[in-house]
Scaffold this motif. Structure first.
Motif, PDB file in Angstrom:
ATOM      1  N   VAL A  33     -18.865 -39.302   1.003  1.00 31.33           N
ATOM      2  CA  VAL A  33     -18.339 -38.321   1.948  1.00 31.33           C
ATOM      3  C   VAL A  33     -18.748 -36.937   1.469  1.00 31.33           C
ATOM      4  CG1 VAL A  33     -16.286 -37.324   3.016  1.00 31.33           C
ATOM      5  CG2 VAL A  33     -16.401 -39.793   2.583  1.00 31.33           C
ATOM      6  N   ILE A  34     -19.525 -36.231   2.295  1.00 23.91           N
ATOM      7  CA  ILE A  34     -20.038 -34.908   1.957  1.00 23.91           C
ATOM      8  C   ILE A  34     -19.303 -33.873   2.806  1.00 23.91           C
ATOM      9  CG2 ILE A  34     -22.072 -33.437   1.808  1.00 23.91           C
ATOM     10  CD1 ILE A  34     -23.758 -36.048   1.838  1.00 23.91           C
ATOM     11  N   LYS A  35     -18.485 -33.058   2.164  1.00 25.16           N
ATOM     12  CA  LYS A  35     -17.775 -31.996   2.867  1.00 25.16           C
ATOM     13  C   LYS A  35     -18.760 -30.860   3.175  1.00 25.16           C
ATOM     14  CE  LYS A  35     -13.643 -30.770   1.457  1.00 25.16           C
ATOM     15  NZ  LYS A  35     -12.704 -31.232   2.492  1.00 25.16           N
ATOM     16  N   VAL A  36     -18.879 -30.532   4.450  1.00 20.51           N
ATOM     17  CA  VAL A  36     -19.743 -29.436   4.882  1.00 20.51           C
ATOM     18  C   VAL A  36     -18.856 -28.199   5.015  1.00 20.51           C
ATOM     19  CG1 VAL A  36     -21.305 -28.605   6.674  1.00 20.51           C
ATOM     20  CG2 VAL A  36     -21.263 -31.051   6.067  1.00 20.51           C
ATOM     21  N   GLY A  42     -14.665 -19.202   2.829  1.00 15.62           N
ATOM     22  CA  GLY A  42     -13.773 -19.826   1.859  1.00 15.62           C
ATOM     23  C   GLY A  42     -13.779 -21.330   1.850  1.00 15.62           C
ATOM     24  N   GLY A  43     -14.625 -21.947   2.693  1.00 14.02           N
ATOM     25  CA  GLY A  43     -14.666 -23.407   2.744  1.00 14.02           C
ATOM     26  C   GLY A  43     -13.409 -23.987   3.378  1.00 14.02           C
ATOM     27  N   ASP A  44     -13.111 -25.201   3.023  1.00 16.48           N
ATOM     28  CA  ASP A  44     -11.905 -25.879   3.509  1.00 16.48           C
ATOM     29  C   ASP A  44     -10.690 -24.992   3.235  1.00 16.48           C
ATOM     30  OD1 ASP A  44      -9.633 -27.517   3.824  1.00 16.48           O
ATOM     31  OD2 ASP A  44     -10.669 -29.302   3.094  1.00 16.48           O
ATOM     32  N   VAL A  45      -9.948 -24.665   4.300  1.00 14.08           N
ATOM     33  CA  VAL A  45      -8.823 -23.739   4.168  1.00 14.08           C
ATOM     34  C   VAL A  45      -7.780 -24.245   3.185  1.00 14.08           C
ATOM     35  CG1 VAL A  45      -7.524 -24.730   6.100  1.00 14.08           C
ATOM     36  CG2 VAL A  45      -7.198 -22.331   5.501  1.00 14.08           C
ATOM     37  N   SER A  46      -7.722 -25.553   2.981  1.00 18.05           N
ATOM     38  CA  SER A  46      -6.699 -26.104   2.085  1.00 18.05           C
ATOM     39  C   SER A  46      -6.982 -25.789   0.616  1.00 18.05           C
ATOM     40  CB  SER A  46      -6.563 -27.609   2.281  1.00 18.05           C
ATOM     41  OG  SER A  46      -7.690 -28.307   1.809  1.00 18.05           O
ATOM     42  N   ARG A  47      -8.177 -25.292   0.311  1.00 17.23           N
ATOM     43  CA  ARG A  47      -8.458 -24.880  -1.070  1.00 17.23           C
ATOM     44  C   ARG A  47      -7.492 -23.779  -1.521  1.00 17.23           C
ATOM     45  NH1 ARG A  47     -13.169 -26.427  -3.461  1.00 17.23           N
ATOM     46  NH2 ARG A  47     -14.658 -27.619  -2.201  1.00 17.23           N
ATOM     47  N   GLU A  56      -9.643 -20.455  -8.710  1.00 18.37           N
ATOM     48  CA  GLU A  56     -10.193 -19.951  -7.454  1.00 18.37           C
ATOM     49  C   GLU A  56     -10.799 -21.092  -6.632  1.00 18.37           C
ATOM     50  OE1 GLU A  56     -13.358 -16.563  -5.814  1.00 18.37           O
ATOM     51  OE2 GLU A  56     -13.030 -16.845  -7.966  1.00 18.37           O
ATOM     52  N   GLY A  57     -10.394 -21.159  -5.368  1.00 18.45           N
ATOM     53  CA  GLY A  57     -10.946 -22.174  -4.476  1.00 18.45           C
ATOM     54  C   GLY A  57     -10.477 -23.583  -4.748  1.00 18.45           C
ATOM     55  N   GLU A 369     -15.787 -28.796  -6.321  1.00 14.24           N
ATOM     56  CA  GLU A 369     -15.808 -27.352  -6.158  1.00 14.24           C
ATOM     57  C   GLU A 369     -16.621 -27.019  -4.908  1.00 14.24           C
ATOM     58  OE1 GLU A 369     -17.380 -25.609  -9.685  1.00 14.24           O
ATOM     59  OE2 GLU A 369     -15.850 -26.493 -11.004  1.00 14.24           O
ATOM     60  N   LEU A 370     -16.381 -25.875  -4.331  1.00 13.10           N
ATOM     61  CA  LEU A 370     -17.106 -25.457  -3.133  1.00 13.10           C
ATOM     62  C   LEU A 370     -18.603 -25.366  -3.436  1.00 13.10           C
ATOM     63  CD1 LEU A 370     -17.220 -24.402  -0.239  1.00 13.10           C
ATOM     64  CD2 LEU A 370     -16.619 -22.141  -1.104  1.00 13.10           C
ATOM     65  N   GLY A 371     -19.405 -26.140  -2.707  1.00  9.03           N
ATOM     66  CA  GLY A 371     -20.849 -26.127  -2.908  1.00  9.03           C
ATOM     67  C   GLY A 371     -21.318 -26.797  -4.177  1.00  9.03           C
ATOM     68  N   GLU A 372     -20.466 -27.586  -4.804  1.00  9.47           N
ATOM     69  CA  GLU A 372     -20.812 -28.192  -6.085  1.00  9.47           C
ATOM     70  C   GLU A 372     -22.063 -29.058  -6.006  1.00  9.47           C
ATOM     71  OE1 GLU A 372     -18.767 -31.269  -9.335  1.00  9.47           O
ATOM     72  OE2 GLU A 372     -17.494 -30.007  -8.071  1.00  9.47           O
TER      73      GLU A 372
END
Length: 383
Positions: A33-36, A42-47, A56-57, A369-372
């Motif tokens: 599963v790849i989160k886009v 800020g990416g997924d608001v739930s971060r 952070e994030g 992490e965001l964009g990991e």
């Protein structure tokens, strides 16, 4: 553990709870599963959902719904972002989103556009109200559905105010429906060679959960109303009961369990009492039945009754969240999982997957992490 969905790739434009809950079920079973995520927003608001943050994030809330996934930072509204996304669509089995109903087409996330890139792609949409009706552009949340679908006036005491369930059960039900729809779509595409759009909505799910009270009303005009102690609308006793140290939930759903309750609670005389001899009689005399059962069960604590009934009579203690999670039974069933996390040297404790495959629960990892995982897919657009 056997990873049943190994080799299945899912691109998910997801955020908050319902969509991520559904795709995490698939990640648990081995899907990639790849989160886009759009890093500029800020990416997924739930971060950023507090009160407990992990740097952070990242947050405890985010980790709850995105374990075992990957993350790529893409702006779907930019040419470069769209090119990378489309390149990944060629290799994917499904594209998922839980956006407002009027957004997928604008962002090119529907089958009408993506079938030219990958004819077998399954486009799965989770929205509040759907994509093809007068509410398509409406935002929507779990609690709103509980209100409008009748849940809040089916919960609580008869004379009390409307009450919502303390958890986002519509989000989680809809996420489960999303996972089912994704798998059905992928299976259909493997058989036919053609993908499709599949939709689930919070509102439809909430309404569908009305189940038999809906059938009663639609066919008999019967409006199911709240009964004291959350009692079942047609079976008794099936309700909250008082014990020596608090509350329990007793469910004598069949005559067999009522008889066993009477025998094990040293109340065999109740079986001969005309007020309680049959289920219709017990339900008609619910107030008297409640008083009698309270008197009996108040002689012992909830734990003592659990041990005494030993699974022969359906009974459970009413616990708060700390006691529910500190229950030693969870260790026996391996329902607590510890995953490595850089902000938690001792590891992050979370609930384990609800699935078992060949007797084993999935072993997962922290949410990304965001964009990991950007580097992993950077070459996707190269010829």
């Amino acid at each position: 553990m056997t990873r049943l969905l190994e080799g299945i790739r899912i691109l998910s434009v997801e955020q908050y709870g319902a969509g991520p809950y559904g795709t995490q079920l698939l990640a648990d079973l081995g899907a990639e599963v790849i989160k886009v995520e759009d890093g500029a927003r800020g990416g997924d608001v739930s971060r950023a959902v507090g009160p407990y943050l992990l740097g952070e994030g990242d947050s405890d809330f985010f980790q709850t719904f995105s374990k075992g996934k990957k993350s790529i930072n893409i702006d779907l509204k930019s040419a470069d972002g769209r090119a990378l996304f489309d390149a990944l669509v060629k290799t994917a089995d499904a594209v998922v989103n839980n956006l407002r109903g009027d957004q997928p087409a604008k962002l090119g996330l529907d089958f009408a556009r993506l079938q030219a890139i990958n004819p077998k792609i399954v486009c799965a949409h989770l929205s509040a109200y759907g994509r093809d009706n007068s509410r398509a552009g409406w935002p929507g949340y779990d609690y709103l559905m509980q209100a409008e679908a009748g849940f809040m006036l089916a919960t609580g005491e008869p004379e009390g105010p409307p009450i919502r369930c303390g958890l986002s059960i519509i989000d989680f039900h809809t996420g489960s429906h999303l996972a089912t729809a994704i798998l059905a779509g992928i299976l259909g595409a493997q058989r036919s060679g053609e993908g499709c759009d599949v939709d689930v909505t919070l509102f439809d799910t909430a309404l569908h959960q009305l189940s038999y009270p809906a059938t009663w009303y639609l066919n008999r005009g019967h409006a199911t109303e709240r009964l004291p102690r959350g009692a079942h609308p047609s079976i008794a006793p099936s309700q909250l009961v008082k014990t020596k140290d608090g509350w329990g939930l007793l469910m004598c759903q069949t005559p067999k369990f009522w008889d066993l309750f009477c025998e094990l609670a040293d109340a065999a005389h109740l079986k001969a009492d005309p007020r309680f001899a049959t289920n219709p009689a017990r339900h008609e005399n619910l107030a008297e039945l409640t008083a009698v059962v309270d008197h009996i069960l108040s002689q012992r604590t909830s734990q003592e009754w659990i041990e005494h009934f030993a699974g022969q009579v359906p009974f459970a203690p009413v616990l708060d969240i700390p006691n529910a999670l500190d229950n030693p039974y969870l260790a026996e069933t391996e329902m607590i999982e510890v995953v490595a996390h850089p902000s938690k040297p001792e590891g992050l404790r979370t609930l384990a997957s609800p699935f078992r495959v060949n007797g084993q629960r999935p072993v997962t990892s922290r949410a990304p992490e965001l964009g990991e995982n950007n580097a992993e897919f950077a070459d996707a657009v190269k010829p």
